[in-house]
Design an enzyme around this catalytic site. Structure first.
Site, PDB file in Angstrom:
ATOM      1  N   HIS A 267       0.851  -1.198   0.000  1.00 19.88           N
ATOM      2  CA  HIS A 267       0.000   0.000   0.000  1.00 19.88           C
ATOM      3  C   HIS A 267       0.875   1.232   0.000  1.00 19.88           C
ATOM      4  O   HIS A 267       1.965   1.223   0.576  1.00 19.88           O
ATOM      5  CB  HIS A 267      -0.914   0.016   1.236  1.00 19.88           C
ATOM      6  CG  HIS A 267      -2.061   0.958   1.092  1.00 19.88           C
ATOM      7  ND1 HIS A 267      -1.974   2.286   1.449  1.00 19.88           N
ATOM      8  CD2 HIS A 267      -3.300   0.770   0.594  1.00 19.88           C
ATOM      9  CE1 HIS A 267      -3.132   2.861   1.185  1.00 19.88           C
ATOM     10  NE2 HIS A 267      -3.949   1.983   0.662  1.00 19.88           N
ATOM     11  N   GLU A 322      -7.915  -5.279  -0.008  1.00 25.49           N
ATOM     12  CA  GLU A 322      -8.463  -6.094  -1.092  1.00 25.49           C
ATOM     13  C   GLU A 322      -8.380  -7.594  -0.799  1.00 25.49           C
ATOM     14  O   GLU A 322      -9.159  -8.375  -1.317  1.00 25.49           O
ATOM     15  CB  GLU A 322      -7.709  -5.802  -2.398  1.00 25.49           C
ATOM     16  CG  GLU A 322      -7.630  -4.344  -2.782  1.00 25.49           C
ATOM     17  CD  GLU A 322      -8.906  -3.809  -3.379  1.00 25.49           C
ATOM     18  OE1 GLU A 322      -9.986  -4.264  -2.979  1.00 25.49           O
ATOM     19  OE2 GLU A 322      -8.807  -2.932  -4.241  1.00 25.49           O
TER      20      GLU A 322
END
Ligand code: ACO
Length: 382
Positions: A267, A322
């Site tokens: 991320h 996700e």
């Protein structure tokens, strides 16, 4: 009056400009590009709050309707209701005209654009506009999902909340409460996340005093990319390829050696475990209809984190939202190609709240760029 051709007729070269020494950060990483009171993404400590409220508490005690209202208005009212809205005939006609092979993200982006074309959208945008668009999009996506299967769209049931309504309009059957609750939790977790790429897009579009539908259509186009919203369906594919936990290590090493990325990991902001992944893992584990590969996902996660740490000691790569969005979305019965568009439905609350926030204190977003091309020179003529 000055003759405009005089400016182009000169052959005198401008003096070479001093190089622009201002700092540039590729991908704008670490650059402060605005201010918001909507959410704080604390990447170092893995914490996320919406208007000060912790994401874990909102998932446990809130609903998507209340969270959307909190983002739009700043007020926390757990009794807030938000149902899906009807799809205008003109938008249905557009959706019917799309080939059945159209990707759901393309269909949703097109639907939002067509919706905007059917309305007189004001400047500045209002909370009512945010509510109207957020209520419209689930019906549009459900309508497209049915039309591509040769089925008729199901009209909204105003007695249902937005997430139950979306599931009902997808299947034509009432959703069981556990399933609706799991998807509602996913919508809360996906509602807002600072200056991610799609939200930034929405704010740039709004900063030109364009309308809310244009901002959200642009945001959907941005979220479509696999580095942003396209990951959860690829998580399912990757886990299917891994197949079993004893194959995980070899599969992951081979994928990384080929330069591939592990979907659901890494991320831009989080250097700690993504709190949204933690919340969704809990939701996935408590679901009645969880996918049979959830246990595999949990075991593969440990192997992946170990290998990513070994390969990238310089950068903490953790599980992102996700990874556990995938089992929740599959568990509620959505086909993987609907995952990114469903994520977009959830993010409508955040996108539209940012549109309102941008419009309320607007300044055109127009950064500088450093020119790295050739020096000014004469065009070869003749
Ligand atoms: N798998 C393998 N390696 C990775 C991964 C990953 N998932 N993520 C980052 N890396 C590597 C990069 O290859 C890079 O290595 P290099 O310097 O040797 O090239 C290093 O770690 C640093 O990565 P960056 O590219 O600087 O990370 P960035 O902040 O640009 O990217 C992103 C973040 C796009 C999310 C990235 O981690 C990624 O591609 N992840 C996989 C896709 C994914 O899960 N996307 C969903 C994100 S969550 C969301 O948008 C809602």
């Amino acid at each position: 009056m000055t003759d405009p051709s005089a400016a182009t007729a000169t052959t005198t070269l401008a003096p070479a400009q001093a190089p622009d020494e201002r700092p540039y950060s590729p991908g704008l990483e670490g650059v402060l590009a605005g201010e918001t009171s909507l959410s704080r993404v604390d990447g170092a400590n893995g914490r996320l709050v919406y208007r000060g409220y912790r994401i874990g508490d909102l998932v446990e005690h809130g609903s998507y309707a209340a969270v959307a209202n909190l983002l739009w208005t700043g007020a926390w009212d757990p009794r807030t209701r938000l149902a899906t809205a009807g799809v205008p005939d003109a938008v249905l006609a557009v959706l019917r005209a799309l080939p059945a092979t159209t990707k759901p993200m393309d269909a949703l982006r097109t639907a939002v654009s067509a919706w905007g074309a059917t309305r007189e959208l004001p400047w500045p945008p209002t909370v009512d506009d945010a509510r109207a668009l957020t209520s419209f999009s689930p019906s549009a996506l459900a309508a497209f999902a049915r039309l591509r299967q040769g089925k008729d769209p199901v009209p909204p049931d105003p007695s249902l909340n937005l997430v139950e309504g979306f599931l009902y309009q997808l299947t034509g059957e009432p959703a069981d409460p556990g399933t609706a609750r799991a998807l509602d939790a996913y919508f809360i977790v996906g509602a807002e996340h600072g200056f991610n790429a799609s939200t930034f897009t929405a704010r740039v579009i709004t900063s030109t005093r364009s309308d809310i539908a244009s901002a959200v259509a642009g945001a959907i186009g941005t979220m479509k990319g696999p580095l942003h919203g396209g990951a959860p369906s690829e998580v399912v594919d990757q886990l299917a390829e891994v197949g079993s936990v004893d194959r995980a290590e070899a599969w992951i090493r081979e994928a990384l050696a080929k330069g591939e990325r592990l979907m659901g990991f890494g991320h831009r902001v989080y250097r700690a475990y993504d709190p949204r992944a933690a919340a969704l893992r809990k939701v996935a584990e408590s679901m009645e209809h969880k996918p049979e590969w959830l246990q595999l996902a949990i075991e593969v996660e440990d192997v992946a984190l170990r290998i990513l740490k070994e390969k990238h000691p310089e950068r903490v790569l953790q599980t992102n939202v996700e990874y556990y969005a995938a089992p929740v979305l599959q568990g509620v019965g959505l086909s993987p190609d609907l995952f990114p568009a469903t994520f977009s439905l959830a993010r409508h609350a955040g996108w539209t709240a940012h549109v309102l926030e941008q419009a309320a204190d607007n300044r055109l977003i127009r950064p500088d760029v450093r020119y790295i091309g050739p020096e000014e020179r004469d065009l070869p003529v003749g």
